[in-house]
Design an enzyme around this catalytic site. Sequence first.
Site, short mmCIF file in Angstrom:
data_model
loop_
_atom_site.label_atom_id
_atom_site.label_comp_id
_atom_site.label_asym_id
_atom_site.label_seq_id
_atom_site.Cartn_x
_atom_site.Cartn_y
_atom_site.Cartn_z
N ARG A 106 -5.05 10.50 4.44
CA ARG A 106 -4.07 11.59 4.52
C ARG A 106 -3.09 11.55 3.36
NH1 ARG A 106 -0.62 12.21 7.25
NH2 ARG A 106 -0.75 14.28 8.08
N LYS A 122 0.83 -1.21 0.00
CA LYS A 122 0.00 0.00 0.00
C LYS A 122 0.87 1.26 0.00
CE LYS A 122 -1.72 1.77 4.00
NZ LYS A 122 -1.46 3.22 4.11
N ASN A 123 1.87 1.27 0.88
CA ASN A 123 2.67 2.50 1.03
C ASN A 123 3.64 2.74 -0.12
OD1 ASN A 123 1.31 3.00 3.34
ND2 ASN A 123 3.02 2.62 4.74
N ARG A 163 -0.23 14.60 13.23
CA ARG A 163 0.32 14.36 11.89
C ARG A 163 0.30 15.59 10.99
NH1 ARG A 163 -1.39 8.37 9.92
NH2 ARG A 163 0.44 8.59 8.63
N PRO A 164 1.11 16.59 11.29
CA PRO A 164 1.16 17.78 10.45
C PRO A 164 1.83 17.50 9.10
CG PRO A 164 2.84 17.89 12.15
CD PRO A 164 2.06 16.64 12.41
N ILE A 165 1.71 18.45 8.16
CA ILE A 165 2.42 18.30 6.88
C ILE A 165 3.37 19.47 6.66
CG2 ILE A 165 0.70 16.85 5.72
CD1 ILE A 165 -0.22 19.47 4.25
N ASP A 166 3.80 20.06 7.79
CA ASP A 166 4.66 21.26 7.67
C ASP A 166 5.94 21.00 6.87
OD1 ASP A 166 5.13 19.65 10.10
OD2 ASP A 166 6.83 20.99 10.37
N GLN A 167 6.49 19.80 6.96
CA GLN A 167 7.74 19.52 6.24
C GLN A 167 7.51 19.51 4.73
OE1 GLN A 167 10.83 19.26 7.85
NE2 GLN A 167 9.46 20.03 9.43
N ARG A 221 -8.46 -0.73 4.53
CA ARG A 221 -7.62 0.32 3.93
C ARG A 221 -6.25 -0.23 3.56
NH1 ARG A 221 -6.34 4.69 7.57
NH2 ARG A 221 -5.04 5.10 5.77
N CYS A 248 -5.76 12.84 13.00
CA CYS A 248 -6.28 11.50 12.77
C CYS A 248 -6.08 10.70 14.04
CB CYS A 248 -5.61 10.83 11.58
SG CYS A 248 -3.96 10.30 11.92
N ASP A 257 4.49 0.83 12.01
CA ASP A 257 3.34 0.10 11.46
C ASP A 257 3.28 -1.36 11.90
OD1 ASP A 257 2.43 2.36 10.22
OD2 ASP A 257 3.05 1.80 8.20
C1 UD1 Z 1 4.01 6.99 6.33
C2 UD1 Z 1 3.22 5.73 6.10
C3 UD1 Z 1 2.63 5.22 7.41
C4 UD1 Z 1 3.73 5.05 8.46
C5 UD1 Z 1 4.57 6.32 8.58
C6 UD1 Z 1 5.78 6.16 9.48
C7 UD1 Z 1 2.46 6.04 3.82
C8 UD1 Z 1 1.32 6.29 2.91
N1 UD1 Z 1 2.17 6.02 5.14
O1 UD1 Z 1 3.09 7.97 6.82
O2 UD1 Z 1 1.99 3.97 7.17
O3 UD1 Z 1 3.16 4.78 9.71
O4 UD1 Z 1 5.04 6.74 7.28
O5 UD1 Z 1 6.57 5.12 9.03
O6 UD1 Z 1 3.57 5.81 3.40
N2 UD1 Z 1 5.68 14.81 10.66
C9 UD1 Z 1 5.77 16.17 10.92
N3 UD1 Z 1 5.66 17.03 9.86
C10 UD1 Z 1 5.49 16.59 8.58
C11 UD1 Z 1 5.41 15.22 8.34
C12 UD1 Z 1 5.51 14.35 9.41
O7 UD1 Z 1 5.93 16.60 12.06
O8 UD1 Z 1 5.39 17.43 7.66
C13 UD1 Z 1 5.79 13.86 11.80
C14 UD1 Z 1 4.52 13.03 11.96
O9 UD1 Z 1 3.59 13.70 12.76
C15 UD1 Z 1 5.07 11.78 12.62
C16 UD1 Z 1 6.45 11.63 11.97
O10 UD1 Z 1 6.78 12.91 11.46
O11 UD1 Z 1 5.22 11.97 13.99
C17 UD1 Z 1 6.54 10.60 10.85
O12 UD1 Z 1 5.49 10.85 9.93
P1 UD1 Z 1 5.61 10.51 8.38
O13 UD1 Z 1 6.85 9.72 8.11
O14 UD1 Z 1 5.41 11.76 7.60
O15 UD1 Z 1 4.34 9.59 8.16
P2 UD1 Z 1 3.51 9.50 6.84
O16 UD1 Z 1 4.41 9.79 5.68
O17 UD1 Z 1 2.26 10.27 6.99
#
Ligand code: UD1
Length: 421
Positions: free
Chosen positions: A96, A22-23, A125-129, A400, A120, A308
């Site tokens: 997401r 999936k990922n 789970r922000p997307i700031d990065q 999912r 969630c 995971d």
């Molecule tokens: C992906 C996987 C998910 C897995 C996770 C961690 C997919 C579709 N999903 O999710 O199954 O559990 O990796 O291995 O591939 N964070 C920030 N800012 C950001 C982005 C992330 O602070 O902009 C934080 C998140 O809140 C979290 C950590 O970084 O605490 C890791 O998140 P991230 O690796 O981004 O997870 P996803 O890519 O959403």
Amino acid sequence: MDRIIVEGGQRLVGEVEVSGAKNAALPMLAGVLLAEGRHRLRNVPDLADVRTLCKLFEIMGARTQRGEGALADAITIDVDASLTPEAPYDLVRTMRASVLVLGPLVARLGRARVSLPGGCAIGARPIDQHLKGLERLGAEITLEHGYVEARAKKLVGAKFTFDVVSVTGTENLMMAACLAEGRTILENAACEPEVEALAHMLNAMGARIRGAGTPALTIDGVRSLRPVEHPIIPDRIEAGTFLVAAALTQGDVLVKGALPEHMEALIQKLRATGARVTAEQDGVRCQGADVILPTDIKTLAHPGFPTDMQAQLMVLLSVAKGSSMVTETVFENRFMHVLELSRMGADIRIDGKVALVKGVPNLSGAPVMATDLRASACLVLAGLRARGQTEIRRVYHLDRGYERMEEKLSGLGARIERVRD
Ligand code: UD1
């Protein structure tokens, strides 16, 4: 809403085929938006998340079609020169990972508008990065009415260091950088096998990415990319879930197609609990031990222990002979399964990021509620081990990320069925 009913206590024995990841499928689907033309992805798992992304593609004007018969694992995607680069709230809130379209769309079309995903079940789970990185590549980012909009006539290569390691963040920026002018260097990038798989696909489309699978990526932008035909790698989390099922039921299961090099941290931990895990020519085999030993785990970015797999391994530790400590460092709030496991007789105490798991001789079946994807897999595992019947509600979470899980488990001898309401 469907439910899954498990009658526990069966030893799982036999072979099971792993599905595509999936990922890996989600970012690779998003990646094809970088090039106009007809693409075909193979070994694409038939999962709710994949269908959600295909629905989003239809809304944007890209046509997707799943093959039939021998091509049932393939999805063909027709990407036009122009698309409506917008991901609405109703789809993003259910998944997401929809945010993955942001990078490719702004890179090729100069504009993208994606609903903010919001919180969630497993934390903020922000997307700031993702956004900081796109800004660094020259995109203008605005947040309005719950949507993020990115605009750039042409992205320009730059150096960006992630503050936190983010899997989809790395994927988004890597995709965007493919069509940027000049060189992009991404540091503190995620090293997950799915990131590497995406880079392979993008390079097959004509991108110039080096270093995928390491924390430093170098991407030399190109003017355009071409359509691609590409396979999806096997799902290491699904494979790992079946290995844990074998360990938990003192079974003997060969997960065909699983790649041991993607699962080293898990394999080590399974061995620490006494299971015998062997890499075979066509997959990975796990033979459960009579006595399950305790061990500590700490989730980390790859190659560390995957978050995971945390919930699934916790089930195994909950019936170990002794106490184990499980530390979750990747996500906040990722212990939602603990309350349900406790209702099945597990002895687990949570203190912040740490769960202290005191092994009990066995679990007892109960009606339980799934709260997120991996938590639902953990409850199915607990049901396989428990005495009596377990009824898992809200299995749409499971759908999912796991393809035909109950069918695959019954093929191994589990007494499990889905009840459709
Ligand atoms: C992906 C996987 C998910 C897995 C996770 C961690 C997919 C579709 N999903 O999710 O199954 O559990 O990796 O291995 O591939 N964070 C920030 N800012 C950001 C982005 C992330 O602070 O902009 C934080 C998140 O809140 C979290 C950590 O970084 O605490 C890791 O998140 P991230 O690796 O981004 O997870 P996803 O890519 O959403």
